[in-house]
Design a protein around this motif. Sequence first.
Motif, short mmCIF file in Angstrom:
data_model
loop_
_atom_site.label_atom_id
_atom_site.label_comp_id
_atom_site.label_asym_id
_atom_site.label_seq_id
_atom_site.Cartn_x
_atom_site.Cartn_y
_atom_site.Cartn_z
N GLU A 192 0.84 -1.20 0.00
CA GLU A 192 0.00 0.00 0.00
C GLU A 192 0.87 1.25 0.00
O GLU A 192 0.66 2.18 -0.79
CB GLU A 192 -0.92 0.01 1.23
N ASN A 193 1.85 1.28 0.91
CA ASN A 193 2.70 2.47 0.99
C ASN A 193 3.59 2.62 -0.24
O ASN A 193 3.81 3.73 -0.75
CB ASN A 193 3.56 2.41 2.26
N THR A 194 4.07 1.49 -0.75
CA THR A 194 4.93 1.48 -1.93
C THR A 194 4.17 1.99 -3.16
O THR A 194 4.68 2.83 -3.92
CB THR A 194 5.45 0.05 -2.18
N LEU A 195 2.96 1.51 -3.33
CA LEU A 195 2.15 1.91 -4.49
C LEU A 195 1.77 3.39 -4.40
O LEU A 195 1.67 4.07 -5.42
CB LEU A 195 0.91 1.04 -4.61
N LYS A 196 1.59 3.87 -3.18
CA LYS A 196 1.28 5.29 -2.98
C LYS A 196 2.47 6.14 -3.45
O LYS A 196 2.29 7.11 -4.21
CB LYS A 196 1.00 5.54 -1.49
N ILE A 197 3.67 5.76 -3.05
CA ILE A 197 4.87 6.51 -3.46
C ILE A 197 5.08 6.42 -4.97
O ILE A 197 5.38 7.42 -5.64
CB ILE A 197 6.12 6.01 -2.70
N ILE A 198 4.89 5.22 -5.52
CA ILE A 198 5.06 5.03 -6.97
C ILE A 198 4.06 5.91 -7.73
O ILE A 198 4.41 6.54 -8.74
CB ILE A 198 4.90 3.53 -7.34
N ALA A 199 2.83 6.00 -7.23
CA ALA A 199 1.81 6.84 -7.88
C ALA A 199 2.21 8.31 -7.80
O ALA A 199 2.10 9.06 -8.78
CB ALA A 199 0.45 6.62 -7.22
N GLU A 200 2.71 8.74 -6.64
CA GLU A 200 3.14 10.14 -6.47
C GLU A 200 4.30 10.49 -7.39
O GLU A 200 4.32 11.55 -7.99
CB GLU A 200 3.55 10.39 -5.01
N ARG A 201 5.26 9.58 -7.49
CA ARG A 201 6.43 9.86 -8.35
C ARG A 201 6.07 9.80 -9.82
O ARG A 201 6.70 10.47 -10.64
CB ARG A 201 7.54 8.85 -8.05
N ASP A 202 5.13 8.94 -10.14
CA ASP A 202 4.62 8.82 -11.52
C ASP A 202 5.73 8.56 -12.54
O ASP A 202 5.76 9.15 -13.62
CB ASP A 202 3.84 10.11 -11.87
N GLU A 203 6.67 7.69 -12.19
CA GLU A 203 7.78 7.36 -13.10
C GLU A 203 7.65 5.96 -13.69
O GLU A 203 8.09 5.71 -14.81
CB GLU A 203 9.12 7.50 -12.37
N ILE A 204 7.09 5.05 -12.92
CA ILE A 204 6.91 3.68 -13.42
C ILE A 204 5.46 3.25 -13.18
O ILE A 204 4.76 3.81 -12.36
CB ILE A 204 7.87 2.68 -12.73
N LYS A 205 5.06 2.23 -13.94
CA LYS A 205 3.71 1.67 -13.79
C LYS A 205 3.82 0.29 -13.14
O LYS A 205 4.61 -0.55 -13.58
CB LYS A 205 3.03 1.52 -15.15
N ALA A 206 3.02 0.10 -12.10
CA ALA A 206 3.07 -1.16 -11.36
C ALA A 206 1.78 -1.95 -11.50
O ALA A 206 0.73 -1.41 -11.87
CB ALA A 206 3.35 -0.88 -9.88
N ALA A 207 1.88 -3.24 -11.23
CA ALA A 207 0.71 -4.12 -11.16
C ALA A 207 0.99 -5.14 -10.06
O ALA A 207 2.13 -5.27 -9.60
CB ALA A 207 0.49 -4.82 -12.50
N VAL A 208 -0.07 -5.82 -9.64
CA VAL A 208 0.08 -6.74 -8.51
C VAL A 208 -0.63 -8.06 -8.79
O VAL A 208 -1.76 -8.07 -9.29
CB VAL A 208 -0.52 -6.12 -7.21
N ILE A 209 0.04 -9.15 -8.45
CA ILE A 209 -0.63 -10.44 -8.32
C ILE A 209 -0.69 -10.74 -6.83
O ILE A 209 0.33 -10.73 -6.15
CB ILE A 209 0.14 -11.58 -9.04
N GLU A 210 -1.90 -10.94 -6.33
CA GLU A 210 -2.09 -11.24 -4.91
C GLU A 210 -2.29 -12.73 -4.73
O GLU A 210 -3.23 -13.31 -5.30
CB GLU A 210 -3.34 -10.51 -4.39
N GLY A 211 -1.44 -13.36 -3.95
CA GLY A 211 -1.61 -14.79 -3.67
C GLY A 211 -2.11 -14.99 -2.25
O GLY A 211 -1.49 -14.50 -1.31
#
Length: 221
Positions: free
Chosen positions: A48-67
Motif C-alpha cells: 500500500e505504501n509502496t504503491l502510494k509513493i510510486i503513484a506520487e512519483r509517476d515514473e513507473i507503472k506497477a501491477a500486482v498479483i495477490e496470492g
Amino acid sequence: MKEIKVFSNILEANDRLAEQNRKNLAEKKVTALNLIGSPGCGKTTLLENTLKIIAERDEIKAAVIEGDIATSRDAERLRKFDIPIVQINTEGACHLDAGMVCSVMDDLPLDEIDLLFIENVGNLVCPADFDLGERGKVVVISVTEGEDKPQKYPEIFLNSACVTVNKTDLLPYLDIDIEKLYNDIDTVRKGLPRYAVSAKTGEGCDAWVDWLESLCNYAPS
Ligand code: MG
Ligand code: ZN
C-alpha cells in the motif's frame, strides 16, 4: 526416497514454467518481484505504501498479483490505486507456483507495466523453493518477529535479492536490537541489501522505492 523424487519432479516441472514466465516478462521488459514473508509481517501494508509513493512519483507503472489461500481481502485493499490487480486463491496450497502465475499472465497488461509485485502466500518456508519466474525474491520480516529469523529460515534469505525489515515504528516498544538482526542476516548472507521501513508511517519507504525503480531501469537480456 520415493517422496524426495516426487518433490524433485514437482520442482522440475515448476522450474520449466518459471523459465517461460521469466522469458515472457523479459520480452515485455517487466521486472517481477516475489514478496515473501510470514502472515502478518506487513506485506500488503508495505505494498500500500509502496504503491502510494510510486503513484506520487509517476515514473513507473506497477501491477500486482495477490496470492492468498482464500479471500480477496488484500486485493480489495489495493483497489484504490487503480492499477491492474489479479487475485490468485491457492485453495489451501501454502505457496504460489509458476503454473498459477503463468495462468494469470494473460490477465495483466504486460505492455503497459514496468514492475509486477507478486505477493506470495504468508509463509517463510516453501515459497523459497518455488521459482515463479520473478527477477528477484524480496523477503519481508517485521521487527516483532525477533532477531533470529534469518538463521532459523536461511533458505529464503539465501534466495532473496533484498530484505525489508518492517514495523520499525514499533522498535521503541520492543526488546529487539536491529543491529543484532542485521548481524543475523549477515551470518546467512553477507551484505544482502536491506531496507528498514515502517509501512505504516512511510519511514524508510523512499529508499526502498528508489531500489525498486533502479531495478526497472535494468534491461533484461
Ligand atoms: Mg497480505
Ligand atoms: Zn507451500
